[in-house]
Enzyme design. Structure first.
Site, PDB file in Angstrom:
ATOM      1  N   SER A 218       0.828  -1.199   0.000  1.00  0.00           N
ATOM      2  CA  SER A 218       0.000   0.000   0.000  1.00  0.00           C
ATOM      3  C   SER A 218       0.863   1.250   0.000  1.00  0.00           C
ATOM      4  O   SER A 218       1.976   1.246   0.551  1.00  0.00           O
ATOM      5  CB  SER A 218      -0.850  -0.034   1.271  1.00  0.00           C
TER       6      SER A 218
ATOM      7  N   TYR B 275      -1.823  -0.972  10.883  1.00  0.00           N
ATOM      8  CA  TYR B 275      -2.111  -1.591   9.576  1.00  0.00           C
ATOM      9  C   TYR B 275      -0.941  -1.362   8.621  1.00  0.00           C
ATOM     10  O   TYR B 275      -0.419  -2.290   8.002  1.00  0.00           O
ATOM     11  CB  TYR B 275      -3.401  -1.009   8.979  1.00  0.00           C
TER      12      TYR B 275
ATOM     13  N   LYS C 268       2.090  -3.906   6.671  1.00  0.00           N
ATOM     14  CA  LYS C 268       2.506  -3.932   5.255  1.00  0.00           C
ATOM     15  C   LYS C 268       4.015  -3.764   5.136  1.00  0.00           C
ATOM     16  O   LYS C 268       4.678  -4.454   4.372  1.00  0.00           O
ATOM     17  CB  LYS C 268       1.794  -2.821   4.465  1.00  0.00           C
TER      18      LYS C 268
ATOM     19  N   LEU D  68     -13.367   7.419   1.512  1.00  0.00           N
ATOM     20  CA  LEU D  68     -14.173   8.470   0.908  1.00  0.00           C
ATOM     21  C   LEU D  68     -15.268   7.949  -0.035  1.00  0.00           C
ATOM     22  O   LEU D  68     -16.445   8.292   0.142  1.00  0.00           O
ATOM     23  CB  LEU D  68     -13.237   9.443   0.160  1.00  0.00           C
TER      24      LEU D  68
HETATM   25  P1  NAD Z   1     -11.003  -6.800   1.300  1.00  0.00           P
HETATM   26  O1  NAD Z   1     -11.174  -6.776   2.772  1.00  0.00           O
HETATM   27  O2  NAD Z   1     -12.168  -6.523   0.444  1.00  0.00           O
HETATM   28  O3  NAD Z   1     -10.388  -8.215   0.876  1.00  0.00           O
HETATM   29  C1  NAD Z   1      -9.501  -8.959   1.689  1.00  0.00           C
HETATM   30  C2  NAD Z   1     -10.018 -10.381   1.761  1.00  0.00           C
HETATM   31  O4  NAD Z   1      -9.136 -11.159   2.590  1.00  0.00           O
HETATM   32  C3  NAD Z   1     -11.419 -10.474   2.366  1.00  0.00           C
HETATM   33  O5  NAD Z   1     -12.255 -11.210   1.502  1.00  0.00           O
HETATM   34  C4  NAD Z   1     -11.188 -11.216   3.691  1.00  0.00           C
HETATM   35  O6  NAD Z   1     -12.300 -12.020   4.020  1.00  0.00           O
HETATM   36  C5  NAD Z   1      -9.928 -12.014   3.412  1.00  0.00           C
HETATM   37  N1  NAD Z   1      -9.098 -12.350   4.573  1.00  0.00           N
HETATM   38  C6  NAD Z   1      -8.628 -11.503   5.528  1.00  0.00           C
HETATM   39  N2  NAD Z   1      -7.884 -12.187   6.420  1.00  0.00           N
HETATM   40  C7  NAD Z   1      -7.871 -13.492   6.024  1.00  0.00           C
HETATM   41  C8  NAD Z   1      -7.276 -14.670   6.521  1.00  0.00           C
HETATM   42  N3  NAD Z   1      -6.546 -14.682   7.637  1.00  0.00           N
HETATM   43  N4  NAD Z   1      -7.479 -15.834   5.850  1.00  0.00           N
HETATM   44  C9  NAD Z   1      -8.223 -15.860   4.724  1.00  0.00           C
HETATM   45  N5  NAD Z   1      -8.818 -14.775   4.203  1.00  0.00           N
HETATM   46  C10 NAD Z   1      -8.637 -13.594   4.842  1.00  0.00           C
HETATM   47  O7  NAD Z   1      -9.795  -5.802   0.948  1.00  0.00           O
HETATM   48  P2  NAD Z   1      -9.314  -5.236  -0.457  1.00  0.00           P
HETATM   49  O8  NAD Z   1      -9.667  -3.800  -0.521  1.00  0.00           O
HETATM   50  O9  NAD Z   1      -9.725  -6.142  -1.553  1.00  0.00           O
HETATM   51  O10 NAD Z   1      -7.744  -5.302  -0.234  1.00  0.00           O
HETATM   52  C11 NAD Z   1      -6.963  -6.407  -0.668  1.00  0.00           C
HETATM   53  C12 NAD Z   1      -5.535  -6.208  -0.204  1.00  0.00           C
HETATM   54  O11 NAD Z   1      -5.042  -4.970  -0.723  1.00  0.00           O
HETATM   55  C13 NAD Z   1      -5.394  -6.121   1.310  1.00  0.00           C
HETATM   56  O12 NAD Z   1      -4.206  -6.794   1.682  1.00  0.00           O
HETATM   57  C14 NAD Z   1      -5.275  -4.643   1.574  1.00  0.00           C
HETATM   58  O13 NAD Z   1      -4.553  -4.365   2.736  1.00  0.00           O
HETATM   59  C15 NAD Z   1      -4.535  -4.171   0.330  1.00  0.00           C
HETATM   60  N6  NAD Z   1      -4.769  -2.745   0.010  1.00  0.00           N
HETATM   61  C16 NAD Z   1      -6.050  -2.284  -0.097  1.00  0.00           C
HETATM   62  C17 NAD Z   1      -6.275  -0.929  -0.355  1.00  0.00           C
HETATM   63  C18 NAD Z   1      -7.679  -0.380  -0.435  1.00  0.00           C
HETATM   64  O14 NAD Z   1      -7.836   0.842  -0.298  1.00  0.00           O
HETATM   65  N7  NAD Z   1      -8.701  -1.187  -0.691  1.00  0.00           N
HETATM   66  C19 NAD Z   1      -5.183  -0.051  -0.526  1.00  0.00           C
HETATM   67  C20 NAD Z   1      -3.905  -0.558  -0.435  1.00  0.00           C
HETATM   68  C21 NAD Z   1      -3.703  -1.929  -0.163  1.00  0.00           C
HETATM   69  N1  UFG Z   2     -12.139  11.894   3.469  1.00  0.00           N
HETATM   70  C1  UFG Z   2     -13.122  12.820   3.822  1.00  0.00           C
HETATM   71  N2  UFG Z   2     -14.277  12.339   4.371  1.00  0.00           N
HETATM   72  C2  UFG Z   2     -14.514  11.009   4.584  1.00  0.00           C
HETATM   73  C3  UFG Z   2     -13.504  10.089   4.222  1.00  0.00           C
HETATM   74  C4  UFG Z   2     -12.328  10.560   3.672  1.00  0.00           C
HETATM   75  O1  UFG Z   2     -12.951  14.011   3.634  1.00  0.00           O
HETATM   76  O2  UFG Z   2     -15.572  10.663   5.101  1.00  0.00           O
HETATM   77  C5  UFG Z   2     -10.901  12.383   2.830  1.00  0.00           C
HETATM   78  C6  UFG Z   2      -9.635  12.079   3.613  1.00  0.00           C
HETATM   79  O3  UFG Z   2      -9.380  13.095   4.562  1.00  0.00           O
HETATM   80  C7  UFG Z   2      -8.603  12.002   2.492  1.00  0.00           C
HETATM   81  C8  UFG Z   2      -9.388  11.459   1.293  1.00  0.00           C
HETATM   82  O4  UFG Z   2     -10.758  11.713   1.589  1.00  0.00           O
HETATM   83  O5  UFG Z   2      -8.161  13.305   2.171  1.00  0.00           O
HETATM   84  C9  UFG Z   2      -9.201   9.972   1.054  1.00  0.00           C
HETATM   85  O6  UFG Z   2      -9.462   9.271   2.276  1.00  0.00           O
HETATM   86  P1  UFG Z   2      -9.635   7.682   2.309  1.00  0.00           P
HETATM   87  O7  UFG Z   2      -9.969   7.305   3.706  1.00  0.00           O
HETATM   88  O8  UFG Z   2     -10.564   7.240   1.233  1.00  0.00           O
HETATM   89  O9  UFG Z   2      -8.192   7.142   1.871  1.00  0.00           O
HETATM   90  P2  UFG Z   2      -6.757   7.356   2.547  1.00  0.00           P
HETATM   91  O10 UFG Z   2      -5.880   7.976   1.500  1.00  0.00           O
HETATM   92  O11 UFG Z   2      -6.846   8.036   3.836  1.00  0.00           O
HETATM   93  O12 UFG Z   2      -6.301   5.864   2.821  1.00  0.00           O
HETATM   94  C10 UFG Z   2      -6.554   4.757   1.941  1.00  0.00           C
HETATM   95  C11 UFG Z   2      -6.604   3.475   2.768  1.00  0.00           C
HETATM   96  C12 UFG Z   2      -5.243   3.222   3.334  1.00  0.00           C
HETATM   97  C13 UFG Z   2      -4.230   3.163   2.234  1.00  0.00           C
HETATM   98  C14 UFG Z   2      -4.258   4.434   1.423  1.00  0.00           C
HETATM   99  C15 UFG Z   2      -3.321   4.359   0.248  1.00  0.00           C
HETATM  100  O13 UFG Z   2      -7.569   3.583   3.797  1.00  0.00           O
HETATM  101  O14 UFG Z   2      -5.226   1.991   3.990  1.00  0.00           O
HETATM  102  O15 UFG Z   2      -5.581   4.677   0.956  1.00  0.00           O
HETATM  103  O16 UFG Z   2      -3.549   3.199  -0.475  1.00  0.00           O
HETATM  104  F1  UFG Z   2      -3.002   3.019   2.758  1.00  0.00           F
END
Ligand code: NAD
Ligand code: UFG
Length: 332
Positions: A124, A148, A152, A199
């Site tokens: 991430s 979190y 990573k 967001l």
């Molecule tokens: P998500 O929660 O939708 O998907 C993760 C999946 O992993 C879920 O289906 C959950 O049930 C499963 N899971 C969690 N722990 C487990 C375990 N111990 N055994 C088996 N299954 C398990 O999340 P996502 O948004 O699809 O994210 C996927 C990956 O990308 C994650 O590792 C997350 O940290 C990373 N990531 C997500 C974002 C984001 O904003 N969505 C940004 C950066 C990185």
């Molecule tokens: N924001 C608002 N109101 C809300 C939610 C968010 O104004 O209700 C703003 C935040 O302040 C930020 C922007 O919208 O400026 C984006 O916020 P998000 O929570 O959607 O995303 P972040 O960038 O804070 O973080 C996300 C994931 C993290 C990840 C990161 C980069 O939550 O885990 O993106 O991948 F690390």
């Protein structure tokens, strides 16, 4: 080629599974459904016409994982499974360290035992903390601001150490920026439990009337309009990045940012959402959220050069597709 997709029922995993099936890969999903639903499997089948093998299992259960590896004989692993709620990780850090680290270490030991060499890992942009300049390049210093993010960063370090000891491994670390959007069919998308932290899912719920008003966290950031700037990327472009990583002929340990390279402010996103969906989003300005930074966007030059990565979808598509998914899902 048979691919293990951990967390394949989740938001990014399910979109990637669709892409894999469309390209005729054989897919096995392991997911404990802690943050996803079994119905996703039927939706994947509906979109692609193909079946996947599914194990509802926790990756922290090493014996169960070994049995699956023994039976399935994977060629590669894409590891999405993990817990991802930043706020919860501050409240219950041990849950995050236990789940995210133990699951990954179990996976790596099974890969070692059963001779699986290729891994793509979901990291991430959070590992960059508050960047010294923009756009963010892969060699920028790493630091985290919550448990979190630290999981990573720790996993990245574990992967580097394991690779150093086993240079025949082929590991790709993908650092995602802010994935939003949904599958064009309206069947797959982001559906977080409870009140969303991010967001776009929040905006969608305000537009649909399930939440009354969007709080815009901060109006005095050093950005174009004072609201926070992020690099939003369509989940379908992100999914494509995983296929490119799988097919990348370059071996070794590689790290790529996956973002569009373009920053968008909260207000710009909300305005675009209202415009393309012809809907009103009630909003108010509130105080900054703890731990948020002014701006964050990627340099995606390395992914473009080495993977041939190119984003196809615009912010307009992301806003349309997120809302389309929401309207098709009665649960919201
Ligand atoms: P998500 O929660 O939708 O998907 C993760 C999946 O992993 C879920 O289906 C959950 O049930 C499963 N899971 C969690 N722990 C487990 C375990 N111990 N055994 C088996 N299954 C398990 O999340 P996502 O948004 O699809 O994210 C996927 C990956 O990308 C994650 O590792 C997350 O940290 C990373 N990531 C997500 C974002 C984001 O904003 N969505 C940004 C950066 C990185
Ligand atoms: N924001 C608002 N109101 C809300 C939610 C968010 O104004 O209700 C703003 C935040 O302040 C930020 C922007 O919208 O400026 C984006 O916020 P998000 O929570 O959607 O995303 P972040 O960038 O804070 O973080 C996300 C994931 C993290 C990840 C990161 C980069 O939550 O885990 O993106 O991948 F690390």
């Amino acid at each position: 080629m048979k691919i293990l997709v951990t967390g394949g029922c989740g938001y990014i995993g399910s979109h990637t599974v669709v892409k894999l099936l469309e390209e005729k890969f054989e897919v096995v999903i392991i997911d404990n459904l802690v943050n996803s639903k079994r119905e996703v499997l039927e939706k994947i089948k509906k979109i692609t016409g193909s079946d996947v093998t599914f194990y509802q299992e926790d990756l922290c259960n090493l014996d169960a994982l070994k049995n699956i590896f023994k039976k399935e004989k994977f060629d590669a692993v894409i590891h999405f499974a993990g817990l991802k709620a930043v706020g919860e990780s501050v409240q219950i850090p041990l849950k995050y360290y236990q789940n995210n680290l133990i699951s990954t270490m179990n996976l790596l030991s099974c890969m070692q035992e059963y001779g699986v060499k290729k891994l793509v890992f979901s990291s991430s942009a959070t590992v960059y903390g508050n960047p010294k300049s923009l756009p963010i390049k892969e060699d920028f210093p790493l630091q985290t601001t919550n448990p979190y993010g630290t999981t990573k960063l720790m996993i990245e370090q574990i992967l580097k150490d394991v690779y150093q000891a086993n240079p025949d491994l082929d590991i790709t670390i993908l650092r995602y920026f802010n994935p939003i959007g949904a599958h064009k069919s309206g069947l797959l998308g982001e559906d977080p439990n409870g009140i969303p932290n991010n967001l776009m899912p929040y905006v969608v719920r305000v537009a649909m009337g399930t939440l009354p008003v969007l709080s815009i966290f901060g109006s005095d950031y050093n950005t174009i309009d004072g609201t926070g700037v992020r690099d939003y990327i369509h989940v379908l472009d992100l999914a494509k990045g995983h296929l490119l990583a799988l097919k990348n002929p370059k071996s070794g340990l590689k790290i790529y940012n996956l973002g569009t390279g373009k920053g968008t402010s909260v207000l710009e996103l909300v305005n675009m959402f209202e415009k393309v969906n012809q809907v009103k989003v009630n909003k108010k300005f509130t105080a900054r959220r703890d731990g948020d930074i002014d701006a964050c966007y990627a340099s995606n030059e390395k992914a473009m050069k080495e993977l041939g990565f190119k984003c196809e979808y615009t912010l307009e598509d992301m806003c349309k597709d997120s809302y389309n998914y929401a309207k098709n899902n009665i649960n919201l």
